[in-house]
Design a protein around this motif. Sequence first.
Motif, PDB file in Angstrom:
ATOM      1  N   HIS A  54     127.150  42.977  20.985  1.00  0.00           N
ATOM      2  CA  HIS A  54     127.143  41.948  22.020  1.00  0.00           C
ATOM      3  C   HIS A  54     128.125  42.327  23.125  1.00  0.00           C
ATOM      4  CE1 HIS A  54     125.476  39.589  18.639  1.00  0.00           C
ATOM      5  NE2 HIS A  54     124.805  38.964  19.603  1.00  0.00           N
TER       6      HIS A  54
ATOM      7  N   ARG B   1     122.262  43.353  20.633  1.00  0.00           N
ATOM      8  CA  ARG B   1     121.256  42.425  20.095  1.00  0.00           C
ATOM      9  C   ARG B   1     120.728  41.489  21.166  1.00  0.00           C
ATOM     10  NH1 ARG B   1     122.918  45.921  16.151  1.00  0.00           N
ATOM     11  NH2 ARG B   1     122.311  45.211  14.074  1.00  0.00           N
ATOM     12  N   SER B   2     121.580  41.079  22.074  1.00  0.00           N
ATOM     13  CA  SER B   2     121.195  40.160  23.144  1.00  0.00           C
ATOM     14  C   SER B   2     122.161  40.333  24.300  1.00  0.00           C
ATOM     15  CB  SER B   2     121.204  38.708  22.657  1.00  0.00           C
ATOM     16  OG  SER B   2     122.514  38.302  22.312  1.00  0.00           O
TER      17      SER B   2
ATOM     18  N   HIS C  21     123.290  38.178  28.172  1.00  0.00           N
ATOM     19  CA  HIS C  21     123.105  37.147  29.195  1.00  0.00           C
ATOM     20  C   HIS C  21     123.790  37.634  30.466  1.00  0.00           C
ATOM     21  CE1 HIS C  21     122.514  33.155  30.875  1.00  0.00           C
ATOM     22  NE2 HIS C  21     123.770  33.169  31.286  1.00  0.00           N
TER      23      HIS C  21
ATOM     24  N   LEU D  30     117.761  45.196  20.810  1.00  0.00           N
ATOM     25  CA  LEU D  30     117.879  44.228  21.900  1.00  0.00           C
ATOM     26  C   LEU D  30     116.622  43.355  21.966  1.00  0.00           C
ATOM     27  CD1 LEU D  30     119.489  43.161  24.300  1.00  0.00           C
ATOM     28  CD2 LEU D  30     118.447  44.938  25.721  1.00  0.00           C
ATOM     29  N   GLU D  31     116.727  42.145  21.433  1.00  0.00           N
ATOM     30  CA  GLU D  31     115.581  41.248  21.334  1.00  0.00           C
ATOM     31  C   GLU D  31     115.586  40.144  22.380  1.00  0.00           C
ATOM     32  OE1 GLU D  31     115.354  39.708  17.404  1.00  0.00           O
ATOM     33  OE2 GLU D  31     114.715  41.623  16.525  1.00  0.00           O
ATOM     34  N   LYS D  32     116.755  39.841  22.951  1.00  0.00           N
ATOM     35  CA  LYS D  32     116.833  38.679  23.840  1.00  0.00           C
ATOM     36  C   LYS D  32     117.576  39.025  25.127  1.00  0.00           C
ATOM     37  CE  LYS D  32     118.023  33.757  23.872  1.00  0.00           C
ATOM     38  NZ  LYS D  32     118.611  32.627  23.103  1.00  0.00           N
TER      39      LYS D  32
ATOM     40  N   THR E 237     118.523  37.118  28.857  1.00  0.00           N
ATOM     41  CA  THR E 237     118.487  35.908  29.677  1.00  0.00           C
ATOM     42  C   THR E 237     119.334  36.124  30.934  1.00  0.00           C
ATOM     43  OG1 THR E 237     120.309  34.954  28.400  1.00  0.00           O
ATOM     44  CG2 THR E 237     118.060  34.326  27.758  1.00  0.00           C
TER      45      THR E 237
ATOM     46  N   ILE F 161     112.410  43.449  22.964  1.00  0.00           N
ATOM     47  CA  ILE F 161     112.422  42.102  23.530  1.00  0.00           C
ATOM     48  C   ILE F 161     111.049  41.460  23.371  1.00  0.00           C
ATOM     49  CG2 ILE F 161     114.293  42.536  25.150  1.00  0.00           C
ATOM     50  CD1 ILE F 161     112.186  42.844  27.340  1.00  0.00           C
TER      51      ILE F 161
END
Length: 453
Positions: free
Chosen positions: A56, A79-80, A82, A101-103, A105, A125
Amino acid sequence: FMNCAALKSISFAKDSILETIDTNAFRNSGLTGTIYIPASCVTIGSSAFESVKIDHILFPSNSMLNLIGADGFKYSELRSIHFPKSLTSITTYAFKECLYLEKITFSKQIQLNTIGKGSFSMTPIKEIIIPSTTKVIDDDAFAYCSQLASVQFGDFYYKKSPTTGTAPSRLTRIGKNAFKSTSLAKLDIPPSVITIDDNSFREISSLKYVNIMDKDAKNAWNVIVSYPYESSKLIRIGERAFHNSIALEYINIPPNVAIIDIHAFSLCEKLISIVFDGICTSKLITLGLSAFRDCRSLTTISIPPLVSIINSDTFNGCNKLDTVIFAKRNNIALLNTIGVNAFRATAITSITIPDSVVTIENYAFGLCKNLQLFYFGSNSLLTTIADSSFRDTGLTSISLPQTITSIAAYSFRYCWNVITKNVVFSCTSTVSIDENAFDSSSVTSITLPTSAS
């Protein structure tokens, strides 16, 4: 700290004034876990965190981050993520092959202008909302994201009416291979898009519906509601843009589209309907080579009036295509040439050739075994019927216009069904009939006017 394998963590002071994490700063280091980037950081340089095992990375709400450089987090284990509102550019391969990396935003009011080449390619994603401010999705940006099932461009167009805090998408270009081999099922392309580049949506086996948003769209299938307030600016649909999207059933083409490039929709085997919005006002000029080749579910097509050439193999192998209509503007069509194999092996039963057509090229209607009748207007300009143009068709009569000057070899070979067994020419001067032009057909007589030579 490049290649510092023993470096497992890093922290920045709360009052840090760090502005740049430069090129290769932590590349191939042993960093793991979560990293907090200080608000003062404006630039993360090329390969700064390439091939590190961090999962992260966090940015404070007052982050000043403006740029993530080329390969910035490539091959990392994020993993994600923002993205802060200050970010304007994600550059080349920034997150390529981040296999966890699935998410992704984005902060509201983000000013992101560009999603760079290959920036998220080959990541897992599943969905993404592209910010309204984004103007360019560059080549390969999401290519081979095999789990990407949903993409939304901005949020304005998905509401029944404009609301406070929403804005229309400013997207103008969808780059080459941008969404190639993803798992999209439905696609709404905003009216701001000017170019859908080569291979943009190629080989998406799950893609069923494509709606190019336009106020004049006629969505006869009642599946997608088009945007009612703005005309589409789309000009070009690139080479193989939707090639081999085998589930695609419907697409509308807005009036401003001038080019449908080579193989744009070839091998879309379930494509049932192509709707040219406002067809008589369509600006389409070019139907590229094999543009709709082997669209085996297509039954009807209307050709816009400004198309001058139906290129080679445009509808070759569309074996259910039985109706072709040439639209007119002010009672005029500009079609000049029907190219090699243009309608070969289709299911056309009859066709009226526009007066403007001068040349019908090799095998243009060859192997159209259901083709019984073709008509030419009294003002036809047709001069040339090329080699095998109507070979092995089901023609029951042949009547050619007075302008015809050349009928090439095998043009009507194997036309067994000519009921009258008679070919009528209205030509007023010289006509050249090559050897074997009517070879193995049922023609027993040819009628020429006395003025012919």
